[in-house]
Design a protein around this motif. Sequence first.
Motif, PDB file in Angstrom:
ATOM      1  N   ASP A 125      35.872  40.477  -2.302  1.00 53.24           N
ATOM      2  CA  ASP A 125      35.759  40.952  -3.673  1.00 53.24           C
ATOM      3  C   ASP A 125      35.128  39.882  -4.567  1.00 53.24           C
ATOM      4  OD1 ASP A 125      36.339  42.860  -5.840  1.00 53.24           O
ATOM      5  OD2 ASP A 125      37.798  41.374  -6.507  1.00 53.24           O
ATOM      6  N   ALA A 126      35.556  38.631  -4.388  1.00 49.56           N
ATOM      7  CA  ALA A 126      35.012  37.541  -5.195  1.00 49.56           C
ATOM      8  C   ALA A 126      33.537  37.295  -4.888  1.00 49.56           C
ATOM      9  CB  ALA A 126      35.826  36.267  -4.965  1.00 49.56           C
ATOM     10  N   LYS A 129      31.422  39.946  -6.570  1.00 54.54           N
ATOM     11  CA  LYS A 129      31.322  39.800  -8.027  1.00 54.54           C
ATOM     12  C   LYS A 129      30.252  38.795  -8.431  1.00 54.54           C
ATOM     13  CE  LYS A 129      35.972  41.242  -9.438  1.00 54.54           C
ATOM     14  NZ  LYS A 129      37.284  40.820  -9.974  1.00 54.54           N
ATOM     15  N   ASP A 131      27.600  38.114  -6.464  1.00 60.03           N
ATOM     16  CA  ASP A 131      26.388  38.471  -5.729  1.00 60.03           C
ATOM     17  C   ASP A 131      26.069  37.477  -4.608  1.00 60.03           C
ATOM     18  OD1 ASP A 131      24.254  40.143  -5.158  1.00 60.03           O
ATOM     19  OD2 ASP A 131      22.867  39.086  -6.481  1.00 60.03           O
ATOM     20  N   LEU A 157      37.755  33.107  -9.165  1.00 53.99           N
ATOM     21  CA  LEU A 157      38.131  34.517  -9.274  1.00 53.99           C
ATOM     22  C   LEU A 157      39.127  34.967  -8.208  1.00 53.99           C
ATOM     23  CD1 LEU A 157      34.613  36.055 -10.022  1.00 53.99           C
ATOM     24  CD2 LEU A 157      36.555  35.979 -11.593  1.00 53.99           C
ATOM     25  N   ASP A 160      42.371  37.354  -8.628  1.00 53.03           N
ATOM     26  CA  ASP A 160      42.296  38.090  -9.891  1.00 53.03           C
ATOM     27  C   ASP A 160      43.182  37.458 -10.964  1.00 53.03           C
ATOM     28  OD1 ASP A 160      41.247  40.143 -11.429  1.00 53.03           O
ATOM     29  OD2 ASP A 160      42.912  41.497 -11.018  1.00 53.03           O
ATOM     30  N   LEU A 184      28.944  39.358 -15.943  1.00 51.76           N
ATOM     31  CA  LEU A 184      30.213  39.224 -15.228  1.00 51.76           C
ATOM     32  C   LEU A 184      31.335  38.841 -16.187  1.00 51.76           C
ATOM     33  CD1 LEU A 184      31.990  39.027 -12.712  1.00 51.76           C
ATOM     34  CD2 LEU A 184      31.124  36.693 -12.371  1.00 51.76           C
ATOM     35  N   GLU A 187      32.321  41.764 -18.235  1.00 51.17           N
ATOM     36  CA  GLU A 187      33.096  42.725 -17.447  1.00 51.17           C
ATOM     37  C   GLU A 187      34.539  42.251 -17.253  1.00 51.17           C
ATOM     38  OE1 GLU A 187      30.875  43.038 -13.864  1.00 51.17           O
ATOM     39  OE2 GLU A 187      29.263  44.252 -14.752  1.00 51.17           O
ATOM     40  N   LEU A 188      34.703  40.963 -17.010  1.00 42.70           N
ATOM     41  CA  LEU A 188      36.049  40.417 -16.833  1.00 42.70           C
ATOM     42  C   LEU A 188      36.864  40.570 -18.117  1.00 42.70           C
ATOM     43  CD1 LEU A 188      35.137  37.163 -14.885  1.00 42.70           C
ATOM     44  CD2 LEU A 188      36.219  39.210 -13.942  1.00 42.70           C
TER      45      LEU A 188
END
Length: 311
Positions: A125-126, A129, A131, A157, A160, A184, A187-188
């Motif tokens: 997931d990290a 985020k 790329d 990250l 979370d 990013l 979004e966070l």
Amino acid sequence: MTTQLSAPPLAPPELAAVHTRKLTKRYGGHLAVDGVGLTVRRGEVYGFLGPNGAGKTTTLRMVLGLVRPTSGAATVLGERAGTPAANRLVGALIEGPGFFPYLSGRDNLRALARHRGLRDAHVEDALAKVDLSVRGKDRFTSYSLGMKQRLGVAAALLGDPELLILDEPTNGLDPAGVSDMRKLIAELSAAGQTVLLSSHQLSEVQEICDRVGVISRGRLVTEATVGELRGGGRLLVRADPLDVALAVAMRVAGDDNVSIVDDAMQLRVDPARGAEVNRALVAAQVDVHEIRPVERSLEEVFFEMTKEDNR
């Protein structure tokens, strides 16, 4: 020998993600951080600005418990800074990322994740985020400076965290990478995470930060919204004849509050006084072509507030 002073208990505001009171750090005879009191609210993007050597990174390191303050104290999400309870809630990138050079980016994150009791799903997931999913298999030594920086953000990250503390996260990124990092962070923040951001990219800070704290020579100079800092209470006036208009403006606003910039006057007054200024000019038979509030860029405000550091 420096004596460690006991810090009084803090009672931070209810919504504070980070709260410091009289936070001070002295190295021998050098006062690196001098009584800093800042408040980062939960859910906001807070820009922490200052020239090199102003005390930004030292302050952030004290907030993370990496450096012990000489005096004062800090809390993170209601917990004493540097305690295990606080650190579980925080992800951080301070002074550049440090990884095992011959491991892949993915394996570096997996090592961190296992140390923290996190599953590999957190790693993927990290990486996604920032790329780096495709390049996650490559050795860290093969990464460009920008990729290393993105991997550092990915490490922050993991899990979370409720609070992200990022020291120069766009360092080494190309314009596209800077834009991606800005998205990013937005979004966070939209997802409810708090971001404390130290950056020299003032244009980026201006676009993404809700509030800003400016530190100069170890002292917090100001803490305000970006809009409050940029507004600065100014009016731009274009009028003819300029010499008559200048005399009228000085009478209304005060001699020290009027300047000429590009054949126009700038008045350091509350923009709400625009109608008053206009009436005075018309009464003096001055032709007023334009009168409007003006905002300074964050860069202008920053250099004005830290001009002593830049000499």
